[in-house]
Design a protein around this motif. Structure first.
Motif, PDB file in Angstrom:
ATOM      1  N   ALA A   1       0.832  -1.208   0.000  1.00 16.62           N
ATOM      2  CA  ALA A   1       0.000   0.000   0.000  1.00 16.62           C
ATOM      3  C   ALA A   1       0.866   1.258   0.000  1.00 16.62           C
ATOM      4  O   ALA A   1       0.561   2.228  -0.703  1.00 16.62           O
ATOM      5  CB  ALA A   1      -0.934  -0.010   1.211  1.00 16.62           C
ATOM      6  N   LEU A   2       1.963   1.248   0.763  1.00 15.57           N
ATOM      7  CA  LEU A   2       2.857   2.406   0.788  1.00 15.57           C
ATOM      8  C   LEU A   2       3.550   2.610  -0.558  1.00 15.57           C
ATOM      9  O   LEU A   2       3.725   3.749  -1.002  1.00 15.57           O
ATOM     10  CB  LEU A   2       3.893   2.246   1.904  1.00 15.57           C
TER      11      LEU A   2
ATOM     12  N   VAL B   1       2.352   1.688  -3.547  1.00 15.23           N
ATOM     13  CA  VAL B   1       1.338   2.186  -4.486  1.00 15.23           C
ATOM     14  C   VAL B   1       1.044   3.655  -4.209  1.00 15.23           C
ATOM     15  O   VAL B   1       0.939   4.465  -5.137  1.00 15.23           O
ATOM     16  CB  VAL B   1       0.055   1.330  -4.403  1.00 15.23           C
ATOM     17  N   ARG B   2       0.956   4.015  -2.940  1.00 15.87           N
ATOM     18  CA  ARG B   2       0.701   5.413  -2.574  1.00 15.87           C
ATOM     19  C   ARG B   2       1.820   6.317  -3.089  1.00 15.87           C
ATOM     20  O   ARG B   2       1.564   7.405  -3.617  1.00 15.87           O
ATOM     21  CB  ARG B   2       0.587   5.511  -1.059  1.00 15.87           C
ATOM     22  N   SER B   3       3.046   5.861  -2.953  1.00 12.26           N
ATOM     23  CA  SER B   3       4.187   6.635  -3.436  1.00 12.26           C
ATOM     24  C   SER B   3       4.144   6.784  -4.955  1.00 12.26           C
ATOM     25  O   SER B   3       4.424   7.859  -5.490  1.00 12.26           O
ATOM     26  CB  SER B   3       5.486   5.953  -3.011  1.00 12.26           C
TER      27      SER B   3
ATOM     28  N   VAL C   1       1.462   6.697  -6.899  1.00 17.09           N
ATOM     29  CA  VAL C   1       0.366   7.604  -7.250  1.00 17.09           C
ATOM     30  C   VAL C   1       0.786   9.050  -6.990  1.00 17.09           C
ATOM     31  O   VAL C   1       0.542   9.937  -7.805  1.00 17.09           O
ATOM     32  CB  VAL C   1      -0.911   7.240  -6.465  1.00 17.09           C
ATOM     33  N   HIS C   2       1.445   9.282  -5.878  1.00 14.67           N
ATOM     34  CA  HIS C   2       1.917  10.631  -5.545  1.00 14.67           C
ATOM     35  C   HIS C   2       2.903  11.128  -6.594  1.00 14.67           C
ATOM     36  O   HIS C   2       2.819  12.280  -7.045  1.00 14.67           O
ATOM     37  CB  HIS C   2       2.562  10.614  -4.159  1.00 14.67           C
ATOM     38  N   ASP C   3       3.852  10.274  -6.992  1.00 17.78           N
ATOM     39  CA  ASP C   3       4.821  10.663  -8.016  1.00 17.78           C
ATOM     40  C   ASP C   3       4.131  10.942  -9.344  1.00 17.78           C
ATOM     41  O   ASP C   3       4.480  11.879 -10.049  1.00 17.78           O
ATOM     42  CB  ASP C   3       5.881   9.574  -8.197  1.00 17.78           C
ATOM     43  N   LYS C   4       3.155  10.129  -9.705  1.00 21.09           N
ATOM     44  CA  LYS C   4       2.442  10.319 -10.968  1.00 21.09           C
ATOM     45  C   LYS C   4       1.690  11.649 -10.963  1.00 21.09           C
ATOM     46  O   LYS C   4       1.685  12.370 -11.955  1.00 21.09           O
ATOM     47  CB  LYS C   4       1.475   9.151 -11.188  1.00 21.09           C
ATOM     48  N   LYS C   5       1.092  12.005  -9.834  1.00 16.76           N
ATOM     49  CA  LYS C   5       0.380  13.281  -9.736  1.00 16.76           C
ATOM     50  C   LYS C   5       1.331  14.457  -9.855  1.00 16.76           C
ATOM     51  O   LYS C   5       0.940  15.528 -10.301  1.00 16.76           O
ATOM     52  CB  LYS C   5      -0.382  13.358  -8.410  1.00 16.76           C
TER      53      LYS C   5
END
Length: 46
Positions: free
Chosen positions: A16-17, A19-21, A23-27
């Protein structure tokens, strides 16, 4: 049995961490493959 559950929960948290990272980088406009530095990946980012 309890050990298996604990290891499973830890793995789920780690995934989960990650994937969260991602998604954050993609944003923030970073690529998953080279971190947004096209000089390092020979311009294949954008």
């Amino acid at each position: 049995m309890l050990g298996t559950i604990i290891v499973g929960v830890i793995l789920v948290i780690i995934v989960a961490l990650i994937v969260r990272s991602m998604v954050h980088d993609k944003k923030n406009g970073k690529s998953f493959t080279c971190g947004g530095d096209c000089g390092k990946c020979k311009g294949h980012c954008h």
